[in-house]
Design a protein around this motif. Structure first.
Motif, short mmCIF file in Angstrom:
data_model
loop_
_atom_site.label_atom_id
_atom_site.label_comp_id
_atom_site.label_asym_id
_atom_site.label_seq_id
_atom_site.Cartn_x
_atom_site.Cartn_y
_atom_site.Cartn_z
N ASP A 1 22.32 34.48 -27.35
CA ASP A 1 22.14 34.98 -26.08
C ASP A 1 22.85 34.10 -24.96
N LYS A 2 22.66 32.81 -25.15
CA LYS A 2 23.07 31.99 -24.19
C LYS A 2 24.55 31.93 -24.07
N LEU A 3 25.13 31.70 -25.30
CA LEU A 3 26.60 31.69 -25.52
C LEU A 3 27.45 33.01 -25.32
N ALA B 1 31.75 33.91 -24.01
CA ALA B 1 31.43 35.41 -24.13
C ALA B 1 32.25 36.38 -24.69
N GLU B 2 33.69 35.93 -24.81
CA GLU B 2 34.71 36.92 -25.35
C GLU B 2 34.55 36.46 -26.83
N LYS C 1 32.00 38.14 -29.31
CA LYS C 1 32.05 39.74 -29.42
C LYS C 1 32.52 39.68 -30.76
N ASP C 2 32.97 38.54 -31.58
CA ASP C 2 33.18 38.60 -32.90
C ASP C 2 32.24 38.46 -33.70
N PRO C 3 31.70 39.39 -34.67
CA PRO C 3 30.52 39.21 -35.37
C PRO C 3 30.76 38.18 -36.45
N ALA C 4 31.84 37.95 -36.90
CA ALA C 4 32.07 36.87 -37.89
C ALA C 4 31.77 35.63 -37.29
N LEU C 5 32.13 35.22 -36.09
CA LEU C 5 31.81 33.93 -35.67
C LEU C 5 30.12 33.99 -35.08
N VAL C 6 29.62 35.02 -34.73
CA VAL C 6 28.18 35.03 -34.53
C VAL C 6 27.70 34.54 -35.71
N GLU C 7 28.02 34.93 -36.74
CA GLU C 7 27.17 34.95 -38.30
C GLU C 7 27.49 33.13 -38.64
N LYS C 8 28.77 32.72 -38.23
CA LYS C 8 28.92 31.30 -38.55
C LYS C 8 27.97 30.55 -37.68
N VAL C 9 27.78 30.76 -36.25
CA VAL C 9 26.85 30.16 -35.52
C VAL C 9 25.27 29.99 -35.88
N LYS C 10 25.04 31.39 -36.61
CA LYS C 10 23.59 31.36 -37.09
C LYS C 10 23.63 30.73 -38.14
N LYS C 11 24.58 30.50 -39.19
CA LYS C 11 24.58 29.80 -40.53
C LYS C 11 24.22 28.17 -39.77
N LEU C 12 24.84 27.66 -38.81
CA LEU C 12 24.76 26.59 -38.32
C LEU C 12 23.18 26.09 -38.09
#
Length: 567
Positions: free
Chosen positions: A140-142, A149-150, A153-164
């Motif tokens: 949410d902060k990112l 913010a822009e 919006k890419d779900p693939a990048l969100v998944e990579k951050v969650k993986k970390l």
């Protein structure tokens, strides 16, 4: 070559990164150094550390702090070697010891920071990344951050951050395949990635003269390397300006324009605090003949030098110049005191020779100031009275006082020798007699007392030589008063010299005597052979030959040895 010359070679080799050659030079410097030098061991330790030979580096560093346990840099050397050996706890203690001695020591502070980082790395292989990505509100902060913010919006990048969150160690790999993660990481850490990185500040490369400074620190080798000691600061404008004044002053000094030189040395000191300028000013004051001013200037140099941790050689030079000034003022005791202080800082042959010469002159003057012939005569009478009473120690004390009051009176040495002989101190008695004979070669009583002392310690040949000298001195004095005593002692010495040893038969005694070097020499003398042949036919002729002192001595020796028999 001297230790300083080898040290200079080592510094040059170290600067050229030729560490093996530097080690060889410092080793030679250590070998020829008159006293253990902690700086030489420190420098060699730095060379070993540069070659990653940490065991050798540690050994030298420990020797360094053993020689000078108050030198902070020595503990930095120990710590750097321990760090290289991955002894982090030991290295931490050594850096802390350096800071205890020098709270502002930059190398020790950097070293402790490096150890802290290394320990963190040991405990957390992700280098703290796990904590960064563990925030449950991170996504949410990112998304709310304008810089990311822009991207979020890419779900693939969100998944990579969650993986970390579950595997932060994969960050280093993921950033190579998706560089957007670098922007995400910068946003999390608060780093502005929009502009270019600032240009590095210049480090400077001013190199102090090898003769005036200690070798710079080697860059510590590392497993996770401790921060090396900072490079020398760039030459400041004030130093350049001060050196300019100094150069002008040196030229004036050579022209013997001392007042103008002193003024410029003052400007140099006021522009940049380096006690070299004060030492130079003192030299000009010394040459000008203002010794009090030179002393005060050098004392200021010492005080200021202590504050700024100046090279010990510069401090030693200040003390030596104070000593020279007191020497010119003819205050020898103070001159010796400051020469000794100079040698404590840095030992040089020049100052050592001055100290010895000044001490010798001071001792001579003290002895001369004590001379008083009237008091010497009183001491002689006191000694005579004590000797008559059998108070031998009292007699020695009185005659010693007599000698101090008048060293030129041979009676003091001769009489003290007689007192020392009573105390069975024959070697000391002999030395006193020799001094008396040197002062007056015709003083027969000193010969006789020396002969008696030599007889007592069974030095028969020396005794006979002394008695020959006594006989010669008596004849020069045109006197016969002591001849009987001299002849009696000669016969006694000869008799004892050739007396049978315990358990020795007559034949064994004669065999030993005939091998005596002096007896062999006399019997092989052609002149003596002729005299002995004449004596066999006409014994009375022997008496005629006895008038010759040299022949008489030889005949007396043969008689004592039993070679010549009168009956």
């Amino acid at each position: 070559m001297s230790a300083e010359e080898f040290k200079a070679q080592g510094n040059a080799a170290f600067a050229a990164k030729d560490y093996e050659k530097a080690i060889d030079s410092f080793t030679k410097a250590i070998e020829v150094s008159p006293t253990p030098n902690h700086v030489l061991y420190s420098n060699r330790s730095a060379c070993y550390a540069s070659l990653k030979k940490y065991e050798e580096a540690l050994k030298d560093a420990e020797e360094c702090v053993k020689i000078n346990p108050t030198w902070a840099k020595g503990y930095n050397r120990v710590a750097a070697a321990e760090y290289g050996l991955e002894k982090l706890d030991d290295a931490k203690k050594s850096y802390e010891k350096a800071l205890e001695l020098d709270p502002s020591n930059a190398m020790a502070k950097s070293g402790l920071d490096a150890i802290t980082d290394a320990k963190m790395a040991e405990g957390d292989p992700t280098m703290g990344m796990a904590k960064i990505f563990s925030d449950p509100n991170l996504i949410d902060k990112l998304k709310a951050n304008p810089k990311t913010a822009e991207l979020m919006k890419d779900p693939a990048l969100v998944e990579k951050v969650k993986k970390l969150r579950t595997n932060p160690a994969s960050l280093s790999t993921d950033m190579f395949t998706d560089q957007r993660l670098m922007t995400v990481l910068a946003a999390i850490l608060g780093v502005d990635m929009s502009g270019a990185p600032p240009a590095p500040e210049p480090t400077g490369s001013a190199e102090p003269a090898a003769a005036d400074v200690e070798m710079k620190d080697a860059e510590p080798a590392k497993t996770a390397e401790p921060v090396p000691e900072p490079a020398p600061e760039p030459v400041k404008d004030s130093k350049v300006e001060a050196d300019g004044y100094k150069a002008e002053a040196n030229a004036l000094y050579k022209q013997k324009k001392f007042d103008q030189a002193i003024e410029l040395y003052n400007k140099a000191w006021e522009t940049h605090k380096d006690i070299t300028y004060l030492n130079n000013r003192a030299a000009a004051e010394f040459e000008k003949g203002d010794y009090d001013a030179a002393i005060q200037t050098c004392k200021t140099a010492v005080e200021e030098g202590r504050e700024m941790r100046a090279d010990y050689k510069l401090v030693a030079k200040s003390f030596a110049r104070i000593g020279n000034s007191y020497l010119k003022k003819d205050e020898l005791k103070l001159a010796c005191e400051f020469f000794e202080k100079s040698l404590t800082e840095h030992r040089t042959p020049e100052v050592l020779n001055k100290l010895r010469a000044t001490e010798k002159e001071a001792k001579k003057r003290e002895a001369e100031s004590y001379i008083d012939k009237d008091l010497a005569e009183k001491a002689r009478l006191d000694g005579k009275e004590a000797f008559t009473k059998g108070d031998w120690p009292g007699a020695v004390k009185a005659y010693t006082e007599m000698i101090k009051r008048d060293p030129s009176d041979v009676r003091g040495y001769s009489n003290r020798a007689a007192s020392l002989a009573k105390l069975m101190s024959f070697p000391d008695a002999i030395r006193d007699c020799e001094t008396a004979i040197k002062l007056d070669p015709t003083f027969v009583r000193a010969y006789i007392r020396k002969a008696n002392a030599e007889l007592a310690i069974k030095e028969y040949r020396k005794c006979l030589e002394t008695l020959a000298g006594a006989r010669e001195a008596e004849l020069k004095n045109n006197s016969t008063a002591n001849l009987n005593e001299i002849e009696s002692l000669t016969q006694k010495a000869n008799s004892l010299r050739f007396a049978p040893l315990d358990g020795e038969t007559y034949e064994e005694t004669m065999a030993r005597i005939q091998k005596d070097p002096e007896v062999v020499q006399i019997l092989s003398d052609p002149v003596m052979q002729t005299i002995l042949q004449q004596a066999q036919n006409n014994p009375a002729a022997l008496q005629e030959h006895m008038r010759n002192p040299d022949v008489s001595r030889k005949i007396m020796t043969l008689m004592a040895a039993g070679i010549i028999r009168t009956r």
